[in-house]
Design a protein around this motif. Structure first.
Motif, PDB file in Angstrom:
ATOM      1  N   ALA A  72      50.338  19.370 -12.583  1.00 57.54           N
ATOM      2  CA  ALA A  72      49.000  18.950 -12.163  1.00 57.54           C
ATOM      3  C   ALA A  72      49.093  17.872 -11.087  1.00 57.54           C
ATOM      4  CB  ALA A  72      48.208  18.439 -13.361  1.00 57.54           C
ATOM      5  N   GLU A  73      50.063  16.976 -11.229  1.00 58.62           N
ATOM      6  CA  GLU A  73      50.275  15.943 -10.209  1.00 58.62           C
ATOM      7  C   GLU A  73      50.718  16.578  -8.893  1.00 58.62           C
ATOM      8  OE1 GLU A  73      53.165  12.085  -9.359  1.00 58.62           O
ATOM      9  OE2 GLU A  73      53.613  13.438 -11.013  1.00 58.62           O
ATOM     10  N   ALA A  74      51.631  17.544  -8.973  1.00 59.91           N
ATOM     11  CA  ALA A  74      52.126  18.211  -7.763  1.00 59.91           C
ATOM     12  C   ALA A  74      51.020  18.999  -7.062  1.00 59.91           C
ATOM     13  CB  ALA A  74      53.286  19.127  -8.116  1.00 59.91           C
ATOM     14  N   ASP A  75      50.108  19.592  -7.844  1.00 58.60           N
ATOM     15  CA  ASP A  75      48.993  20.362  -7.278  1.00 58.60           C
ATOM     16  C   ASP A  75      47.869  19.459  -6.780  1.00 58.60           C
ATOM     17  OD1 ASP A  75      50.392  22.625  -7.909  1.00 58.60           O
ATOM     18  OD2 ASP A  75      49.232  23.077  -9.724  1.00 58.60           O
ATOM     19  N   GLN A  76      47.987  18.171  -7.017  1.00 60.79           N
ATOM     20  CA  GLN A  76      47.012  17.155  -6.598  1.00 60.79           C
ATOM     21  C   GLN A  76      45.594  17.467  -7.086  1.00 60.79           C
ATOM     22  OE1 GLN A  76      47.472  16.821  -2.356  1.00 60.79           O
ATOM     23  NE2 GLN A  76      49.426  15.762  -2.539  1.00 60.79           N
ATOM     24  N   VAL A  77      45.497  17.805  -8.374  1.00 61.19           N
ATOM     25  CA  VAL A  77      44.173  18.061  -8.961  1.00 61.19           C
ATOM     26  C   VAL A  77      43.486  16.721  -9.244  1.00 61.19           C
ATOM     27  CG1 VAL A  77      44.854  20.266  -9.971  1.00 61.19           C
ATOM     28  CG2 VAL A  77      45.101  18.185 -11.304  1.00 61.19           C
ATOM     29  N   GLU A  78      42.170  16.735  -9.304  1.00 61.03           N
ATOM     30  CA  GLU A  78      41.394  15.520  -9.582  1.00 61.03           C
ATOM     31  C   GLU A  78      41.558  15.078 -11.039  1.00 61.03           C
ATOM     32  OE1 GLU A  78      38.916  13.723  -7.766  1.00 61.03           O
ATOM     33  OE2 GLU A  78      39.642  14.659  -5.924  1.00 61.03           O
ATOM     34  N   SER A  79      41.483  16.062 -11.957  1.00 62.27           N
ATOM     35  CA  SER A  79      41.577  15.757 -13.377  1.00 62.27           C
ATOM     36  C   SER A  79      42.048  16.990 -14.126  1.00 62.27           C
ATOM     37  CB  SER A  79      40.224  15.293 -13.920  1.00 62.27           C
ATOM     38  OG  SER A  79      39.288  16.328 -13.813  1.00 62.27           O
ATOM     39  N   PHE A  80      42.439  16.792 -15.382  1.00 56.06           N
ATOM     40  CA  PHE A  80      42.836  17.907 -16.245  1.00 56.06           C
ATOM     41  C   PHE A  80      42.433  17.601 -17.675  1.00 56.06           C
ATOM     42  CE2 PHE A  80      46.527  15.105 -16.075  1.00 56.06           C
ATOM     43  CZ  PHE A  80      46.869  14.989 -17.405  1.00 56.06           C
ATOM     44  N   TYR A  81      42.307  18.660 -18.471  1.00 55.64           N
ATOM     45  CA  TYR A  81      41.909  18.555 -19.874  1.00 55.64           C
ATOM     46  C   TYR A  81      43.139  18.798 -20.737  1.00 55.64           C
ATOM     47  CZ  TYR A  81      39.807  19.860 -24.343  1.00 55.64           C
ATOM     48  OH  TYR A  81      39.475  19.944 -25.666  1.00 55.64           O
ATOM     49  N   LEU A  82      43.350  17.953 -21.739  1.00 57.15           N
ATOM     50  CA  LEU A  82      44.463  18.105 -22.667  1.00 57.15           C
ATOM     51  C   LEU A  82      43.932  17.955 -24.083  1.00 57.15           C
ATOM     52  CD1 LEU A  82      47.525  18.404 -23.120  1.00 57.15           C
ATOM     53  CD2 LEU A  82      47.681  15.926 -22.951  1.00 57.15           C
ATOM     54  N   GLU A  83      44.286  18.897 -24.930  1.00 55.83           N
ATOM     55  CA  GLU A  83      43.885  18.869 -26.339  1.00 55.83           C
ATOM     56  C   GLU A  83      45.137  18.980 -27.186  1.00 55.83           C
ATOM     57  OE1 GLU A  83      41.691  21.947 -29.364  1.00 55.83           O
ATOM     58  OE2 GLU A  83      40.758  21.620 -27.406  1.00 55.83           O
ATOM     59  N   ILE A  84      45.309  18.050 -28.110  1.00 52.45           N
ATOM     60  CA  ILE A  84      46.431  18.065 -29.049  1.00 52.45           C
ATOM     61  C   ILE A  84      45.848  17.860 -30.437  1.00 52.45           C
ATOM     62  CG2 ILE A  84      48.628  17.040 -29.712  1.00 52.45           C
ATOM     63  CD1 ILE A  84      48.778  15.870 -26.868  1.00 52.45           C
ATOM     64  N   MET A  85      45.964  18.858 -31.290  1.00 56.71           N
ATOM     65  CA  MET A  85      45.418  18.779 -32.641  1.00 56.71           C
ATOM     66  C   MET A  85      46.557  18.936 -33.656  1.00 56.71           C
ATOM     67  SD  MET A  85      42.323  18.302 -31.855  1.00 56.71           S
ATOM     68  CE  MET A  85      41.521  18.367 -33.421  1.00 56.71           C
ATOM     69  N   ALA A  86      46.691  17.979 -34.552  1.00 60.24           N
ATOM     70  CA  ALA A  86      47.717  18.027 -35.590  1.00 60.24           C
ATOM     71  C   ALA A  86      47.283  18.982 -36.698  1.00 60.24           C
ATOM     72  CB  ALA A  86      47.960  16.644 -36.165  1.00 60.24           C
ATOM     73  N   LYS A  87      48.256  19.721 -37.229  1.00 62.52           N
ATOM     74  CA  LYS A  87      47.998  20.620 -38.354  1.00 62.52           C
ATOM     75  C   LYS A  87      49.225  20.616 -39.248  1.00 62.52           C
ATOM     76  CE  LYS A  87      49.724  24.839 -36.209  1.00 62.52           C
ATOM     77  NZ  LYS A  87      49.459  26.206 -35.857  1.00 62.52           N
ATOM     78  N   PRO A  88      49.074  20.953 -40.524  1.00 61.74           N
ATOM     79  CA  PRO A  88      50.230  20.982 -41.418  1.00 61.74           C
ATOM     80  C   PRO A  88      51.185  22.112 -41.033  1.00 61.74           C
ATOM     81  CG  PRO A  88      48.177  21.315 -42.632  1.00 61.74           C
ATOM     82  CD  PRO A  88      47.836  21.212 -41.204  1.00 61.74           C
ATOM     83  N   GLY A  89      52.479  21.823 -41.111  1.00 62.94           N
ATOM     84  CA  GLY A  89      53.489  22.830 -40.798  1.00 62.94           C
ATOM     85  C   GLY A  89      54.327  23.151 -42.020  1.00 62.94           C
ATOM     86  N   TYR A  90      54.702  24.406 -42.144  1.00 64.05           N
ATOM     87  CA  TYR A  90      55.491  24.862 -43.280  1.00 64.05           C
ATOM     88  C   TYR A  90      56.736  25.567 -42.767  1.00 64.05           C
ATOM     89  CZ  TYR A  90      50.994  24.070 -45.476  1.00 64.05           C
ATOM     90  OH  TYR A  90      49.814  23.499 -45.887  1.00 64.05           O
ATOM     91  N   ARG A  91      57.895  25.190 -43.283  1.00 58.25           N
ATOM     92  CA  ARG A  91      59.160  25.801 -42.856  1.00 58.25           C
ATOM     93  C   ARG A  91      59.349  27.126 -43.588  1.00 58.25           C
ATOM     94  NH1 ARG A  91      61.036  22.093 -39.669  1.00 58.25           N
ATOM     95  NH2 ARG A  91      61.120  19.912 -40.258  1.00 58.25           N
ATOM     96  N   ASN A  92      59.871  28.114 -42.852  1.00 55.51           N
ATOM     97  CA  ASN A  92      60.204  29.394 -43.455  1.00 55.51           C
ATOM     98  C   ASN A  92      61.596  29.291 -44.078  1.00 55.51           C
ATOM     99  OD1 ASN A  92      57.830  30.447 -42.473  1.00 55.51           O
ATOM    100  ND2 ASN A  92      58.792  31.160 -40.584  1.00 55.51           N
ATOM    101  N   GLN A  93      61.749  29.841 -45.273  1.00 54.90           N
ATOM    102  CA  GLN A  93      63.057  29.836 -45.891  1.00 54.90           C
ATOM    103  C   GLN A  93      63.897  30.954 -45.325  1.00 54.90           C
ATOM    104  OE1 GLN A  93      62.490  29.957 -50.124  1.00 54.90           O
ATOM    105  NE2 GLN A  93      62.244  27.748 -50.223  1.00 54.90           N
ATOM    106  N   LYS A  94      65.177  30.664 -45.090  1.00 57.96           N
ATOM    107  CA  LYS A  94      66.084  31.657 -44.546  1.00 57.96           C
ATOM    108  C   LYS A  94      66.542  32.601 -45.647  1.00 57.96           C
ATOM    109  CE  LYS A  94      67.842  28.650 -40.950  1.00 57.96           C
ATOM    110  NZ  LYS A  94      69.024  27.983 -40.404  1.00 57.96           N
TER     111      LYS A  94
END
Length: 96
Positions: A72-94
């Motif tokens: 986004a910096e290289a493209d010289q955009v005015e602004s950008f939207y960023l969304e980061i939402m935490a959620k529970p994670g579960y490991r798969n058993q091998k």
């Protein structure tokens, strides 16, 4: 975190402002990961979206956030939207 970041700042150079944005994102992720896990949850996972605005944002992987901000910096955009939402994670058993 649902936020629209502006890449212009009256007192900071664009490169320093981008570094500050990346630092804010890393700080937010660290803070979310340090929260207590619920019963049966293995780790905190994150749903991430990036785009010019909320309507046109696309799903990205957590590890790609820095790359998209740099682009986004290289493209010289005015602004950008960023969304980061935490959620529970579960490991798969091998399988043995």
């Amino acid at each position: 975190m649902k936020k629209t970041f502006k890449l212009s700042h009256p007192k900071l150079a664009v490169a320093r402002h981008v570094d500050a944005i990346k630092h804010e994102v890393k700080k937010y992720i660290k803070r979310e990961r340090n929260k207590a896990l619920s019963e049966g949850v293995d780790y905190w996972d994150f749903d991430c979206r990036f785009g010019a605005d909320e309507a046109s944002s696309e799903v990205i992987h957590l590890s790609e956030i820095s790359k998209y901000i740099t682009q986004a910096e290289a493209d010289q955009v005015e602004s950008f939207y960023l969304e980061i939402m935490a959620k529970p994670g579960y490991r798969n058993q091998k399988a043995d």
